[in-house]
Design a protein around this motif. Structure first.
Motif, PDB file in Angstrom:
ATOM      1  N   VAL A  79       0.354  -0.926  -0.143  1.00 20.70           N
ATOM      2  CA  VAL A  79       0.056  -0.068   0.027  1.00 20.70           C
ATOM      3  C   VAL A  79       1.145   0.962   0.501  1.00 20.70           C
ATOM      4  O   VAL A  79       0.274   2.637  -0.753  1.00 20.70           O
ATOM      5  N   VAL A  80       1.980   1.035   0.957  1.00 15.29           N
ATOM      6  CA  VAL A  80       2.806   2.495   0.525  1.00 15.29           C
ATOM      7  C   VAL A  80       3.046   2.302  -0.195  1.00 15.29           C
ATOM      8  O   VAL A  80       3.576   4.017  -1.277  1.00 15.29           O
ATOM      9  N   LYS A  81       4.161   1.470  -0.795  1.00 14.93           N
ATOM     10  CA  LYS A  81       4.943   1.482  -2.740  1.00 14.93           C
ATOM     11  C   LYS A  81       3.612   2.210  -3.838  1.00 14.93           C
ATOM     12  O   LYS A  81       3.825   2.720  -4.282  1.00 14.93           O
ATOM     13  N   PHE A  82       2.808   1.826  -3.320  1.00 10.88           N
ATOM     14  CA  PHE A  82       1.288   1.820  -4.397  1.00 10.88           C
ATOM     15  C   PHE A  82       1.168   4.105  -4.258  1.00 10.88           C
ATOM     16  O   PHE A  82       1.194   4.626  -5.366  1.00 10.88           O
ATOM     17  N   ILE A  83       1.020   3.948  -2.865  1.00 13.99           N
ATOM     18  CA  ILE A  83       0.945   5.117  -2.685  1.00 13.99           C
ATOM     19  C   ILE A  83       1.748   6.717  -3.257  1.00 13.99           C
ATOM     20  O   ILE A  83       1.763   7.662  -2.971  1.00 13.99           O
ATOM     21  N   ASP A  84       3.186   6.135  -2.373  1.00 17.60           N
ATOM     22  CA  ASP A  84       4.399   6.435  -2.962  1.00 17.60           C
ATOM     23  C   ASP A  84       4.486   6.531  -4.795  1.00 17.60           C
ATOM     24  O   ASP A  84       4.893   7.445  -5.397  1.00 17.60           O
ATOM     25  N   ALA A  85       4.232   5.600  -5.522  1.00 15.93           N
ATOM     26  CA  ALA A  85       4.187   5.766  -7.176  1.00 15.93           C
ATOM     27  C   ALA A  85       3.272   6.933  -7.610  1.00 15.93           C
ATOM     28  O   ALA A  85       2.914   7.480  -8.746  1.00 15.93           O
ATOM     29  N   THR A  86       2.013   7.244  -6.797  1.00 17.24           N
ATOM     30  CA  THR A  86       1.110   8.077  -7.587  1.00 17.24           C
ATOM     31  C   THR A  86       0.863   9.019  -6.402  1.00 17.24           C
ATOM     32  O   THR A  86      -0.278   9.610  -7.185  1.00 17.24           O
ATOM     33  N   LYS A  87       1.921   9.302  -5.784  1.00 17.31           N
ATOM     34  CA  LYS A  87       0.471  10.734  -4.837  1.00 17.31           C
ATOM     35  C   LYS A  87       1.058  11.712  -6.052  1.00 17.31           C
ATOM     36  O   LYS A  87       2.380  11.667  -7.571  1.00 17.31           O
ATOM     37  N   GLN A  88       1.024  12.952  -5.804  1.00 19.31           N
ATOM     38  CA  GLN A  88       1.408  14.471  -7.106  1.00 19.31           C
ATOM     39  C   GLN A  88       2.115  14.781  -6.337  1.00 19.31           C
ATOM     40  O   GLN A  88       3.311  14.159  -5.177  1.00 19.31           O
ATOM     41  N   ASP A  89       2.915  16.024  -7.262  1.00 26.57           N
ATOM     42  CA  ASP A  89       4.267  16.614  -7.376  1.00 26.57           C
ATOM     43  C   ASP A  89       4.340  17.424  -6.455  1.00 26.57           C
ATOM     44  O   ASP A  89       3.291  18.453  -5.826  1.00 26.57           O
ATOM     45  N   GLU A  90       5.253  17.717  -6.615  1.00 23.54           N
ATOM     46  CA  GLU A  90       5.362  18.860  -5.801  1.00 23.54           C
ATOM     47  C   GLU A  90       4.873  20.481  -6.308  1.00 23.54           C
ATOM     48  O   GLU A  90       3.819  20.970  -5.542  1.00 23.54           O
ATOM     49  N   GLN A  91       4.868  20.349  -7.811  1.00 20.52           N
ATOM     50  CA  GLN A  91       4.349  21.503  -8.348  1.00 20.52           C
ATOM     51  C   GLN A  91       2.336  21.312  -8.101  1.00 20.52           C
ATOM     52  O   GLN A  91       1.479  22.268  -7.811  1.00 20.52           O
ATOM     53  N   GLN A  92       1.929  19.940  -7.750  1.00 17.12           N
ATOM     54  CA  GLN A  92       0.396  19.974  -7.807  1.00 17.12           C
ATOM     55  C   GLN A  92      -0.040  20.502  -6.240  1.00 17.12           C
ATOM     56  O   GLN A  92      -1.381  20.850  -5.893  1.00 17.12           O
ATOM     57  N   GLU A  93       1.417  19.345  -5.419  1.00 15.56           N
ATOM     58  CA  GLU A  93       0.540  20.183  -3.808  1.00 15.56           C
ATOM     59  C   GLU A  93       0.351  21.653  -3.739  1.00 15.56           C
ATOM     60  O   GLU A  93      -0.095  22.541  -3.277  1.00 15.56           O
ATOM     61  N   LYS A  94       1.403  22.688  -4.477  1.00 16.11           N
ATOM     62  CA  LYS A  94       1.797  24.249  -4.294  1.00 16.11           C
ATOM     63  C   LYS A  94       0.739  25.156  -5.459  1.00 16.11           C
ATOM     64  O   LYS A  94       0.349  25.554  -4.658  1.00 16.11           O
ATOM     65  N   ASN A  95      -0.433  24.239  -6.388  1.00 11.11           N
ATOM     66  CA  ASN A  95      -1.334  24.832  -6.692  1.00 11.11           C
ATOM     67  C   ASN A  95      -2.632  24.149  -6.217  1.00 11.11           C
ATOM     68  O   ASN A  95      -3.862  24.604  -6.444  1.00 11.11           O
ATOM     69  N   VAL A  96      -2.508  23.340  -5.311  1.00  9.80           N
ATOM     70  CA  VAL A  96      -3.918  23.334  -4.494  1.00  9.80           C
ATOM     71  C   VAL A  96      -4.240  24.397  -3.651  1.00  9.80           C
ATOM     72  O   VAL A  96      -3.758  25.089  -2.658  1.00  9.80           O
TER      73      VAL A  96
END
Length: 370
Positions: free
Chosen positions: A306-323
């Motif tokens: 589960v941790v591996k899947f979350i890490d592979a599909t998480k949002q990048d830093e640029q997407q996080e700034k746009n939230v």
């Protein structure tokens, strides 16, 4: 006794019977006529202009008899020039099963003249009984223009005495209106002293889907659920965390979908790690529905997947700034907003009541002074 005497005797008996029957009929007729008695009386045959006199009509009849008197409305003329001011009725007991019904007509006139009051038609059980007619003379007031010094001056204005019984309720209502107005002002003052109605809400940084999921996984690790004997609780918690992440990250209702539907939906996203997730969901279903037993190391492995899947599909830093960070309303701000809305409603109600009471008092004062 010869035939002539017998004939004479029979005729004599027949004459007696005839006289007896006729007497009874006359007696009944006279008795019936005596049951109804109609009389009229006029209080005064002479009045001055504007004065009143009473015309009283009395009917004596058997108790329960249907009697119809002439009906006149207020200010209706009985004859041209004679007005009926009012009409009143009364019932008196006359004895022997009879009653006396009295109807009084108060009459007045504003023109000097001699009037002939007509005979009133009274109906008793459908039969008309007329009253006698009356003469009414209306006289004017003669003014002695030759001796003006004898004319009495007009009386002064009569002062209306002050009555506390009339004014006390109005004074109490005025005090009530002032109390209501004072309560509305006090609430308004408190409202003005408080913070603005729309306060600046504190901004709290919204966690990204993978951040929320990792916080939940860290909580699972801290509680050491993977080593617990209750495997069903562990896999339920783990799969719920994964479903919530999928729903927040990819936007589909993972909580309401079966394991197979989730895997089919992830295939559309072209995720390479779905084989490990498929194995996790299958094992979780066996544990929850078939009481399947697992080992602690196996539980740790699925947590790592589960941790591996979350890490592979998480949002990048640029997407996080746009939230976009949204303001969050706290419990204190919600309570303060509700209190202010209640205060505003009370101010409106108290103000309306105060205005209504003052308007009523003003109307009552106008009626008293008129």
């Amino acid at each position: 006794m010869n035939a002539y005497d017998a004939f004479y005797k029979n005729r004599k008996e027949e004459v007696k019977k005839t006289i007896y029957i006729v007497s009874l009929l006359l007696l009944f007729s006279l008795n019936g006529m005596a049951q109804v008695k109609v009389e009229a009386r006029l209080d005064s045959a002479k009045i001055l202009i504007g004065q009143q006199t009473g015309l009283h009509v009395s009917v004596t009849a058997k108790d329960g008899a249907h009697i119809q008197f002439p009906v006149y409305d207020a200010q209706q003329e009985m004859v041209p020039g004679i007005e009926v001011v009012e009409t009143a009725g009364d019932t008196l007991s006359a004895g022997d099963g009879q009653k006396t019904f009295v109807r009084s007509y108060m009459l007045t006139s504003w023109d000097e003249n001699k009037y002939q009051l007509p005979a009133l038609q009274i109906k008793v059980e459908g039969k008309v009984y007329p009253t006698q007619a009356f003469a009414l003379e209306v006289q004017t007031v003669e003014v002695d223009t030759l001796n003006p010094e004898q004319i009495r001056p007009a009386k002064g204005i009569v002062d209306n005495p002050f009555s506390w019984e009339e004014w006390m309720p109005l004074l109490l209502l005025v005090l009530l209106a002032l109390a209501l107005a004072a309560g509305a002002w006090w609430l308004w003052h408190r409202l003005c002293q408080n913070k603005p109605l729309i306060a600046h809400l504190p901004f709290m940084k919204r966690l990204l889907p993978h951040q929320k999921a990792m916080q939940e996984i860290e909580q699972i690790k801290a509680e050491q659920l993977s080593k617990s004997e209750d495997a069903k609780a562990y896999y339920t918690r783990l799969t719920d965390t994964l479903r919530q992440y999928l729903e927040d990250r990819f936007g589909f209702s993972a909580k309401e979908m079966t394991s197979g539907e989730i895997i089919a939906r992830l295939k559309q996203e072209d995720k390479a790690t779905i084989a490990e997730l498929r194995e996790l969901f299958e094992t979780a279903d066996l544990v929850k529905f078939a009481k399947f037993s697992t080992q602690a190391n196996e539980n740790e492995m699925y947590l790592a997947h589960v941790v591996k899947f979350i890490d592979a599909t998480k949002q990048d830093e640029q997407q996080e700034k746009n939230v976009v960070q949204k303001p969050v309303e706290t419990a204190d701000s919600r309570r303060n907003r509700r209190e202010r809305m209640l205060m505003q409603a009370l101010i409106g109600v108290l103000s309306l009541l105060a205005v209504a009471v003052l308007a009523y008092v003003g109307w009552q004062v106008y009626e008293l002074m008129a």
